[in-house]
Design an enzyme around this catalytic site. Structure first.
Site, PDB file in Angstrom:
ATOM      1  N   GLU A 128     -26.524 -66.944 -77.083  1.00  0.00           N
ATOM      2  CA  GLU A 128     -25.760 -66.105 -76.167  1.00  0.00           C
ATOM      3  C   GLU A 128     -24.291 -66.500 -76.275  1.00  0.00           C
ATOM      4  OE1 GLU A 128     -26.827 -66.288 -72.016  1.00  0.00           O
ATOM      5  OE2 GLU A 128     -25.534 -64.611 -71.532  1.00  0.00           O
ATOM      6  N   ASN A 271     -33.245 -69.170 -73.162  1.00  0.00           N
ATOM      7  CA  ASN A 271     -34.031 -68.624 -74.268  1.00  0.00           C
ATOM      8  C   ASN A 271     -35.509 -68.475 -73.887  1.00  0.00           C
ATOM      9  OD1 ASN A 271     -31.636 -69.287 -75.908  1.00  0.00           O
ATOM     10  ND2 ASN A 271     -32.363 -71.375 -75.590  1.00  0.00           N
ATOM     11  N   HIS A 303     -32.263 -71.977 -62.090  1.00  0.00           N
ATOM     12  CA  HIS A 303     -31.495 -70.836 -62.605  1.00  0.00           C
ATOM     13  C   HIS A 303     -32.056 -70.335 -63.936  1.00  0.00           C
ATOM     14  CE1 HIS A 303     -27.677 -68.549 -63.248  1.00  0.00           C
ATOM     15  NE2 HIS A 303     -27.987 -68.764 -64.522  1.00  0.00           N
ATOM     16  N   GLU A 304     -32.196 -71.238 -64.889  1.00  0.00           N
ATOM     17  CA  GLU A 304     -32.658 -70.798 -66.218  1.00  0.00           C
ATOM     18  C   GLU A 304     -34.092 -70.285 -66.140  1.00  0.00           C
ATOM     19  OE1 GLU A 304     -30.224 -70.435 -67.943  1.00  0.00           O
ATOM     20  OE2 GLU A 304     -28.866 -71.962 -67.143  1.00  0.00           O
ATOM     21  N   GLU A 326     -26.526 -62.583 -64.434  1.00  0.00           N
ATOM     22  CA  GLU A 326     -25.964 -63.853 -63.961  1.00  0.00           C
ATOM     23  C   GLU A 326     -25.710 -63.866 -62.454  1.00  0.00           C
ATOM     24  OE1 GLU A 326     -26.247 -66.383 -65.554  1.00  0.00           O
ATOM     25  OE2 GLU A 326     -26.361 -65.771 -67.649  1.00  0.00           O
TER      26      GLU A 326
HETATM   27  N1  BES Z   1     -26.915 -67.657 -69.840  1.00  0.00           N
HETATM   28  C1  BES Z   1     -26.171 -68.761 -69.352  1.00  0.00           C
HETATM   29  C2  BES Z   1     -25.716 -69.689 -70.432  1.00  0.00           C
HETATM   30  C3  BES Z   1     -24.565 -69.191 -71.268  1.00  0.00           C
HETATM   31  C4  BES Z   1     -23.349 -69.000 -70.716  1.00  0.00           C
HETATM   32  C5  BES Z   1     -24.693 -68.957 -72.593  1.00  0.00           C
HETATM   33  C6  BES Z   1     -22.286 -68.571 -71.500  1.00  0.00           C
HETATM   34  C7  BES Z   1     -23.655 -68.517 -73.368  1.00  0.00           C
HETATM   35  C8  BES Z   1     -22.437 -68.341 -72.831  1.00  0.00           C
HETATM   36  C9  BES Z   1     -26.995 -69.582 -68.371  1.00  0.00           C
HETATM   37  O1  BES Z   1     -27.998 -68.893 -67.729  1.00  0.00           O
HETATM   38  C10 BES Z   1     -26.047 -70.042 -67.299  1.00  0.00           C
HETATM   39  O2  BES Z   1     -25.556 -69.226 -66.591  1.00  0.00           O
HETATM   40  N2  BES Z   1     -25.792 -71.335 -67.216  1.00  0.00           N
HETATM   41  C11 BES Z   1     -24.832 -71.910 -66.341  1.00  0.00           C
HETATM   42  C12 BES Z   1     -25.457 -72.743 -65.266  1.00  0.00           C
HETATM   43  C13 BES Z   1     -26.019 -71.955 -64.129  1.00  0.00           C
HETATM   44  C14 BES Z   1     -26.702 -72.845 -63.125  1.00  0.00           C
HETATM   45  C15 BES Z   1     -24.990 -71.119 -63.420  1.00  0.00           C
HETATM   46  C16 BES Z   1     -23.943 -72.772 -67.193  1.00  0.00           C
HETATM   47  O3  BES Z   1     -24.274 -72.970 -68.355  1.00  0.00           O
HETATM   48  O4  BES Z   1     -22.928 -73.234 -66.717  1.00  0.00           O
HETATM   49 ZN    ZN Z   2     -27.434 -67.715 -66.147  1.00  0.00          ZN
END
Ligand code: BES
Ligand code: ZN
Length: 903
Positions: A128, A271, A303-304, A326
């Site tokens: 992503e 993923n 979250h994931e 998100e």
């Molecule tokens: N899908 C995102 C990870 C991501 C973010 C991949 C940007 C590629 C680019 C994941 O679900 C996410 O939002 N992760 C957050 C933490 C969450 C608890 C808000 C992160 O990685 O900071």
């Molecule tokens: Zn997320």
């Protein structure tokens, strides 16, 4: 930028994909020099596309080295395809065909950490948003969903574990090498693809779903970290149960895996069936991880996991819809954390994040709606707006609908769109269709940027026994949006009588009132909250049968992401602090009082007067501390709340409240207030410290976390005065602590102390700490971070020295951030040093990082983009350095977009 400026992508130009890929078969042959990827795609023309094209244009990367391209098993001739940098065009393709491509890539050279790369000795992926195209030629967009079968082939000894999405269906050995084939039965966009190869250990568990299916759970790490995964496993099981109970969502595969990696740009990635986590968001052990760290693990694991439905089963049509997954998933993880811990404290922290990070973004040059309508580089739109404001917007829908209707809406949404790639519009429509509530005006939250401002005035008419609230709303202009239309928002309020009790409320015009079932507001016993439907620029709400002048408790639970202006007197704020039936609003009253007092001190400092701290603020802190003493053993006393009430608003948040932020005066004023509290309340602070100092075995229960947070807030205050006598006490805590929360609070207090007595102690503590923890990367990150964020003079020199330390590297994002973010985001006075050295340093770092890791480079640069907030001299310096970045050769799209938009 040399080769012309990067192009903006616009939502209004969206078109359905001209081709679809029904199935994707990957063969990944991992070697130390090159990795060969052979991809077999079943491609067909999209029946829904009206585009008159016969060429197929695939996304890739300049690094892909083509080895072969065949259509229906026939190698293409050089005139049958064209390659331009990162695009591959296949001319005049059939309606339906098998495409096989073969490329060589070098994951070991991939420092951007997007696509397939090496983290230490293991191979892993991050796809992503657009990383899959760094692995193979593909239609890399989320509305192209495909069924994946992946075979990984690698050296048996170096990479005994080979993982991908779904179920492993076959494996075999060939001499030194082995291979495993994985098949994911669910269609998914390429951004959810994952692959891992490494020498990993795992901890296994089982979860039985609500329909009685057993799911195998596995967490993988390198050997030295396998002793730190138990808490994440517990959090995972709690999250799986919670999603069943709160949203009726059951897990769908027979196996769910988490892999911890040390080099990762973000926190974690959802993923399908194979989440990949930054070690910082999955590992936890009492002696290495603070309570905050534990909470982070719980919320990120949740979250994931929650993305499995909000993101994976129902995914995004295009990246403008990012908040669809998100924003909604952040709301879900916040709700999960709230049920696992203290709901009010969770809400306080979520709102503090929103105000500290999202409000500034909404007021700055990168302001955008939660559904942006244009971007140059999508990586730049994983923002506090899309995430945190996006969560607030879905939370407001819940408040407007009430929890039961909201659940009907989410059920319909998941049911209707399972297996689809959809838009935020389809989310809102499902909410409407399930409940018959009209959200037409509410949709403006998706298209208008900026933080709305509510101005509220009150009038009590003793003759008529009425109380009127007059509310106006406005929203400041943001880039590309000068005029805004009024928002529809839920304004939760209560009215307190003179004894501090909630008055029962009757509105003259009933229609404006919503059911008092307030999802986000968390009412306590005895409260009479009503939710007012705000829809117009100016509205009046008249309450009848009001026999005495009330004190209004406004925006309870922070029912909408707005700035609220109401002319509270300090006495009223003190009254709300001790009586409001809404815990969040008790805290918010304390914040408002502190802000008010600090602002007054800022003015005094600016006028060269001696700071006079309003004794009422000290009094308010004192009564909180007195409570903590008197009710020390009372289990109903929320010590975490008391701790929160004692913490002054952050300098970044205070800066937001001024048109021109005088960083030095703000810092001096906040310090003056801290010193006044620390000296005048020294006795009771020490009493609270001692009562809560305890050496029972470590436990992360809410009450123990609360106890430690209160104790450590007291310790921080005790260490404030330059002539403090508490250095030995602090050293004692450092030496005898049985958990990282206490170790870290003590060493932080020592490092931040200006006391001459602390000088030696801090050096010694830093050396001891380093020696003890040098093999624990996440602890060493804390060691870097607490030094880089220290507000004492001379920080930049310390930061530069830290970057020369043998343990420092720009290649690991956690390590880089432990220094740079701590300095540029959390050390305001030093970063904004008047001579501009801090700005120059950040610009140099961004330029160096631009060619290594563009995503992280663009993210760390954001403090420079806020130049409009500062005085002329600083503005000039900040802009000079931004310009210097912009003039750099080979600037990435990521950095270019942020810099060019902010100039
Ligand atoms: N899908 C995102 C990870 C991501 C973010 C991949 C940007 C590629 C680019 C994941 O679900 C996410 O939002 N992760 C957050 C933490 C969450 C608890 C808000 C992160 O990685 O900071
Ligand atoms: Zn997320």
């Amino acid at each position: 930028m040399k080769e012309g400026q990067p192009q903006a992508i616009e939502l209004k130009n969206y078109q359905v994909p001209p081709y679809l890929i029904d199935s994707t078969e990957l063969h990944v042959e991992i070697n130390e020099d090159v990795t060969r990827v052979t991809t077999t795609l079943q491609v067909r023309k999209n029946p829904d596309s009206t585009a008159m094209v016969t060429d197929l244009v695939l996304n890739g990367a300049v690094e892909l080295v083509n080895k072969s391209i065949t259509i229906n098993d026939r190698e293409l001739l050089s005139n049958e395809f064209g390659r331009d940098q990162d695009l591959l065009t296949l001319y005049a393709v059939p309606e339906s065909f098998t495409l096989r491509t073969q490329v060589d890539i070098k994951p070991q050279d991939n420092t951007a950490l997007e696509g397939l790369y090496k983290s230490g000795d293991m191979f892993c992926t991050q796809c992503e948003a657009e990383g899959f195209r760094n692995i193979t030629w593909f239609l890399d967009r989320p509305d192209v969903m495909s069924k994946y079968r992946t075979t990984i082939n690698a050296d048996k000894r170096r990479y005994p574990i080979l993982l991908s999405n779904g179920n492993d269906i076959a494996r075999g050995e060939e001499g030194e090498r082995h291979w495993v084939t994985w098949e994911d039965p669910f269609m998914k966009p390429a951004y959810l693809f994952a692959l891992v190869a490494g020498d990993l250990q795992h901890v296994d568990d089982t979860f039985v779903t609500m329909s009685g299916r057993a799911v195998k759970l596995q967490i993988f790490t390198e050997a030295h970290n396998i002793d730190k995964v138990d808490y994440a496993m517990l959090a995972l099981k709690n999250a799986m149960r919670w999603d069943e109970q709160a949203y009726g969502r059951e897990y769908d595969l027979d196996i769910f895996m988490i892999v911890a990696v040390e080099s990762f740009n973000m926190g974690a990635m959802e993923n399908k069936g194979l989440n990949i986590f930054n070690t910082s968001c999955v590992l936890a052990r009492p002696d290495t991880t603070t309570d905050q760290g534990y909470q982070r693990v719980e919320s990120v694991v949740g979250h994931e996991y929650f993305h499995n439905w909000s993101g994976n089963r129902v995914t995004c049509r295009d990246w403008f819809q990012l908040s669809l997954k998100e924003g909604f998933t952040v709301l879900r993880d916040q709700q999960f954390s709230a049920t696992m811990g203290s709901p009010t404290v969770c809400r306080i922290n979520d709102v503090a994040t929103l105000r500290g990070a999202q409000f500034p973004e909404d007021a700055g040059p990168m302001a955008h709606p939660i559904r942006p309508d244009t971007y140059i580089e999508i990586n730049n739109f994983y923002t506090a707006t899309v995430y945190e404001k996006g969560a607030e917007v879905v939370g407001m829908i819940q408040t407007l609908l009430g929890p039961d209707q909201f659940r009907r809406g989410t059920d319909l949404y998941f049911d209707r769109h399972d297996g689809q790639a959809v838009t935020t519009e389809e989310f809102v429509k499902a909410m409407e269709d399930a409940t018959q509530v009209d959200l037409t005006q509410f949709r403006r939250w998706y298209s208008q940027a900026g933080t709305p401002v509510l101005k509220i005035q009150s009038h009590f008419d003793s003759a008529e026994q009425t109380y009127t609230l007059s509310v106006t709303q406005s929203c400041p202009p943001t880039p590309g949006q000068t005029q805004k239309l009024p928002f529809h928002l839920p304004l939760a309020i209560g009215l307190l009588d003179q004894a501090g009790a909630d008055m029962p409320l009757t509105l003259m015009d009933n229609e404006a009132v919503q059911t008092p079932q307030v999802a986000n507001v968390q009412d306590e016993a005895g409260s009479h909250t009503v939710v007012l439907n705000l829809t117009e620029a100016r509205q009046h709400f008249v309450f009848t049968n009001i026999s005495e002048k009330p004190v209004p408790s406004l925006l309870r639970g922070f029912s909408a992401p707005v700035k609220l202006n109401y002319d509270y007197s300090r006495d009223e704020l003190m009254f709300l602090m001790s009586h409001d039936s809404n815990g969040f609003n008790r805290w918010d009253a304390a914040q408002r009082l502190a802000v008010d007092v600090i602002q007054e001190v800022v003015e005094q400092i600016q006028q060269g007067r001696t700071p006079q701290v309003d004794p009422r603020l000290i009094k308010a802190c004192e009564s909180n501390l007195d409570q903590a003493v008197a009710r020390h053993t009372d289990l109903t006393l929320d010590k975490a709340m008391i701790a929160e009430m004692l913490v002054l608003p952050a300098e970044t948040y205070l800066a937001e409240l001024f048109t021109v932020a005088d960083v030095d005066a703000i810092h001096a004023a906040r310090e003056a207030v801290r010193l006044a509290i620390a000296t005048q309340l020294a006795g009771v602070l020490l009493a609270v410290y001692k009562l809560n100092q305890d050496d029972r075995p470590f436990d992360v229960s809410a009450s123990e976390v609360a106890r430690r947070s209160l104790k450590n807030v007291a310790l921080a205050y005790l260490m404030v005065p330059e002539n403090t006598e508490m250095v030995p006490l602090c050293v004692a805590q450092f030496e005898s602590a049985n958990c990282m929360t206490d170790t870290s609070a003590a060493i932080r207090a020592l490092v931040n102390s200006a006391s001459p007595l602390a000088l030696q102690a801090k050096e010694k503590a830093l050396t001891t700490f380093y020696g003890r923890w040098q093999d624990e990367a996440l602890v060493i990150d804390q060691w870097f971070s607490l030094q880089a964020s220290c507000p004492l003079p001379g920080a930049l020199d310390r930061v530069k020295a830290l970057m020369q330390h043998s343990a420092f590297t720009m290649l690991n994002p956690n390590r880089l951030r432990s220094v740079i973010v701590a300095f540029a985001f959390q050390n305001n006075v030093n970063f904004h040093a008047k001579n501009g050295e801090g700005y120059g340093f950040l610009a140099d770092t961004v330029i160096a990082l631009n060619s290594i890791n563009p995503l992280v480079a663009a993210r760390i640069l954001s403090p420079l983009t806020r130049w409009r907030k500062y005085d002329e001299q600083r503005q000039t310096l900040m802009r000079q350095h931004l310009q210097r970045i912009l003039d750099t050769e080979n600037l990435s799209k990521d950095v270019f977009e942020v810099v060019s938009k902010s100039l």
